[in-house]
Design an enzyme around this catalytic site. Sequence first.
Site, PDB file in Angstrom:
ATOM      1  CG  PHE A 163      -0.305   0.449   2.502  1.00 60.88           C
ATOM      2  CD1 PHE A 163      -0.113   1.797   2.779  1.00 60.88           C
ATOM      3  CD2 PHE A 163       0.131  -0.476   3.442  1.00 60.88           C
ATOM      4  CE1 PHE A 163       0.495   2.207   3.960  1.00 60.88           C
ATOM      5  CE2 PHE A 163       0.740  -0.076   4.618  1.00 60.88           C
ATOM      6  CZ  PHE A 163       0.933   1.271   4.877  1.00 60.88           C
ATOM      7  CE  LYS A 187      -2.833  -8.533  -4.281  1.00 61.86           C
ATOM      8  NZ  LYS A 187      -3.448  -7.271  -3.762  1.00 61.86           N
ATOM      9  CD  GLU A 190      -5.777  -6.074  -0.194  1.00 55.77           C
ATOM     10  OE1 GLU A 190      -4.740  -5.894  -0.865  1.00 55.77           O
ATOM     11  OE2 GLU A 190      -5.892  -7.000   0.627  1.00 55.77           O
ATOM     12  CB  SER A 240       4.295  -7.589   5.796  1.00 55.63           C
ATOM     13  OG  SER A 240       3.401  -8.578   5.350  1.00 55.63           O
ATOM     14  CB  CYS A 295      10.435  -0.908   3.369  1.00 56.36           C
ATOM     15  SG  CYS A 295      11.222  -0.364   1.857  1.00 56.36           S
ATOM     16  CD  GLU A 387       7.802  -3.300   8.803  1.00 56.14           C
ATOM     17  OE1 GLU A 387       7.236  -4.380   8.592  1.00 56.14           O
ATOM     18  OE2 GLU A 387       8.305  -2.597   7.905  1.00 56.14           O
TER      19      GLU A 387
HETATM   20  P1  NAD Z   1       1.192  -6.714   3.048  1.00 58.66           P
HETATM   21  O1  NAD Z   1       2.180  -7.796   3.164  1.00 58.66           O
HETATM   22  O2  NAD Z   1       0.032  -6.723   3.977  1.00 58.66           O
HETATM   23  O3  NAD Z   1       0.561  -6.682   1.580  1.00 58.66           O
HETATM   24  C1  NAD Z   1       1.382  -6.669   0.429  1.00 58.66           C
HETATM   25  C2  NAD Z   1       0.630  -7.343  -0.703  1.00 58.66           C
HETATM   26  O4  NAD Z   1       0.385  -8.709  -0.357  1.00 58.66           O
HETATM   27  C3  NAD Z   1      -0.719  -6.706  -0.982  1.00 58.66           C
HETATM   28  O5  NAD Z   1      -0.911  -6.651  -2.372  1.00 58.66           O
HETATM   29  C4  NAD Z   1      -1.709  -7.672  -0.312  1.00 58.66           C
HETATM   30  O6  NAD Z   1      -2.949  -7.737  -0.952  1.00 58.66           O
HETATM   31  C5  NAD Z   1      -1.003  -9.018  -0.418  1.00 58.66           C
HETATM   32  N1  NAD Z   1      -1.300  -9.915   0.702  1.00 58.66           N
HETATM   33  C6  NAD Z   1      -1.630  -9.569   1.979  1.00 58.66           C
HETATM   34  N2  NAD Z   1      -1.779 -10.674   2.731  1.00 58.66           N
HETATM   35  C7  NAD Z   1      -1.529 -11.737   1.926  1.00 58.66           C
HETATM   36  C8  NAD Z   1      -1.514 -13.151   2.128  1.00 58.66           C
HETATM   37  N3  NAD Z   1      -1.785 -13.682   3.311  1.00 58.66           N
HETATM   38  N4  NAD Z   1      -1.194 -13.945   1.086  1.00 58.66           N
HETATM   39  C9  NAD Z   1      -0.905 -13.421  -0.120  1.00 58.66           C
HETATM   40  N5  NAD Z   1      -0.920 -12.077  -0.364  1.00 58.66           N
HETATM   41  C10 NAD Z   1      -1.219 -11.253   0.638  1.00 58.66           C
HETATM   42  O7  NAD Z   1       2.005  -5.333   3.144  1.00 58.66           O
HETATM   43  P2  NAD Z   1       1.413  -3.856   3.191  1.00 58.66           P
HETATM   44  O8  NAD Z   1       0.796  -3.624   4.532  1.00 58.66           O
HETATM   45  O9  NAD Z   1       0.633  -3.557   1.975  1.00 58.66           O
HETATM   46  O10 NAD Z   1       2.766  -3.017   3.079  1.00 58.66           O
HETATM   47  C11 NAD Z   1       3.583  -2.699   4.169  1.00 58.66           C
HETATM   48  C12 NAD Z   1       4.709  -3.699   4.317  1.00 58.66           C
HETATM   49  O11 NAD Z   1       5.469  -3.749   3.120  1.00 58.66           O
HETATM   50  C13 NAD Z   1       5.708  -3.306   5.407  1.00 58.66           C
HETATM   51  O12 NAD Z   1       6.082  -4.467   6.083  1.00 58.66           O
HETATM   52  C14 NAD Z   1       6.867  -2.732   4.629  1.00 58.66           C
HETATM   53  O13 NAD Z   1       8.108  -2.793   5.297  1.00 58.66           O
HETATM   54  C15 NAD Z   1       6.856  -3.588   3.413  1.00 58.66           C
HETATM   55  N6  NAD Z   1       7.524  -2.955   2.297  1.00 58.66           N
HETATM   56  C16 NAD Z   1       8.748  -3.433   1.965  1.00 58.66           C
HETATM   57  C17 NAD Z   1       9.450  -2.854   0.938  1.00 58.66           C
HETATM   58  C18 NAD Z   1      10.814  -3.352   0.578  1.00 58.66           C
HETATM   59  O14 NAD Z   1      11.352  -2.914  -0.407  1.00 58.66           O
HETATM   60  N7  NAD Z   1      11.413  -4.245   1.329  1.00 58.66           N
HETATM   61  C19 NAD Z   1       8.901  -1.778   0.227  1.00 58.66           C
HETATM   62  C20 NAD Z   1       7.636  -1.329   0.577  1.00 58.66           C
HETATM   63  C21 NAD Z   1       6.953  -1.931   1.623  1.00 58.66           C
END
Ligand code: NAD
Length: 496
Positions: A163, A187, A190, A240, A295, A387
């Site tokens: 997001f 994808k 959402e 994440s 991140c 985090e």
């Molecule tokens: P998230 O893991 O909740 O969601 C990321 C994506 O995964 C979304 O598209 C979501 O729909 C999907 N998703 C969520 N749960 C899932 C599941 N159980 N199975 C499969 N897909 C699933 O992360 P977020 O809250 O959208 O973003 C924040 C996180 O992203 C933080 O932990 C941040 O550190 C990390 N992040 C990392 C980087 C990097 O480069 N390392 C960059 C940006 C964000």
Amino acid sequence: MIPNFPARSYDFTSYSNAVNYIGGEFQEPRSSKETLPVLNPRWGKPISNVVMSAREDVDAAVVVAQKAFEEWREWPIRDRAQVLYRLRQLMVDNIEELSWLITHENGKIFPEAKAEVEKAIECVEYGCSLPNLASGNQLEVSRGVACEIVYEPLGVVAGVTPFNFPLMVPMWMLPQALVGGNAFLLKASEQVPLSSMRLAQMLDQAGLPKGVFNIVQGGRAVVEAFCDHPSIKAVGFVGSTAVAKAVYGRASTNGKRALCLGGAKNHLIVVPDADVDVTVENVVASFTGCAGQRCMAASVLLAVGDCDHILDAIKERAAKMKAGHDLGPIINEASEKRIRGYIDDAEKRGAKVVLDGRAQRGTDTGYWVGATILDGMSTDIPAGKEEIFGPVLSVIRVPNIEKALEIENANPYGNASSVYTTSGDVARRVMDNVEAGMCGVNVGVPVPREPFGFGGWNDSAFGHGNMTGWDGYRFWTRQRKITSKWALQKDATWMS
Ligand code: NAD
């Protein structure tokens, strides 16, 4: 349907619904009727609804993408890159609109949203340069025998994004994947599905053949279908750590390439000889930027020895950050509660809340936490090691650099790390020994700019290599090795 993207200020604005984009058409899922509201975090109210697609929508998108791929792969790389040149110009021409769109679906303040678009443009520019970089290699390895490497597309590939950067993170993947000749399924999160739709419109306008770029909106079901589909050859993921690890496991077990970037807990080491002005500006920008939802955000400050003069100045500067003006909202109510929970818990366990952002609000209805500094922290307190993903800086006091490195390197994440010092020796020691993939000397957010690749280590990344830069091109392509004997001489050699 033709979506429109009307916002040009922070005023509450409704958007059309976020739907799929398959074969160049915006469309509803085949049978799923499930939708989720898309919230504007500044106002805490829905601006749109997003469709939650099912496995059958992924199947349908793959069929369309596979067909488009067969034609797209035949385009010379220079012609494929021309689409990105035109995309770049469209992004430059529409930068205000794109920035307001990001501000509305993600919440970040307008200058941060604009910086996101600028970084996304930089990623596109890297894609434009690929025809000059991706020429492969050729060498005469013995008399009359040449070995050659050619980069070829994988086929239909997929990306899943978080997001916090609705436009930039898709651009970590798309330029290399598209110029490499693949067809792409995205994808988006959402929570922020709208920027991807605007991107689809611009790619179409830039001349990308229909079906080469597709969006399947939704959540976990779509991601799992990406991991399982036999015709999807590679999955890029950013999100994440728990999900990154699961997606990496599932996609790679199914024989796909996977590169999955995860969460972070970034440490800054500050020593007493650090330049106060530079350190203060950088540290505050790092932990408050995008309301800490990056991140690369600073999360723990390891204060080596007597750094009170610097810590006082950081507190004074951070206290000036006003929610709603300098600091954007938190993405949703659950995240706001999580961040507040970490602060309350740390206070109960004895940490001192030297700057308290809990009372700050930018609006009555949105989700807010102001800049917060916790002093007297330790890694026994959850806020000091997990985090938080909010504008919270934990200060841990340590007697020397060795202890700072010990604490930092015991943390399972390995995304970013910075040191603030005017001593070259201290900087070098930290840079040589810290367990982090992206490091900074007197830099608060050490994002490697293009063409340097973006990617962390340890629990911040699963899979090999970086997401952006040259590694990205290698991830989304495969290398054919061709050995040719051009002169048919008859004398035997070891490889005849
Ligand atoms: P998230 O893991 O909740 O969601 C990321 C994506 O995964 C979304 O598209 C979501 O729909 C999907 N998703 C969520 N749960 C899932 C599941 N159980 N199975 C499969 N897909 C699933 O992360 P977020 O809250 O959208 O973003 C924040 C996180 O992203 C933080 O932990 C941040 O550190 C990390 N992040 C990392 C980087 C990097 O480069 N390392 C960059 C940006 C964000």
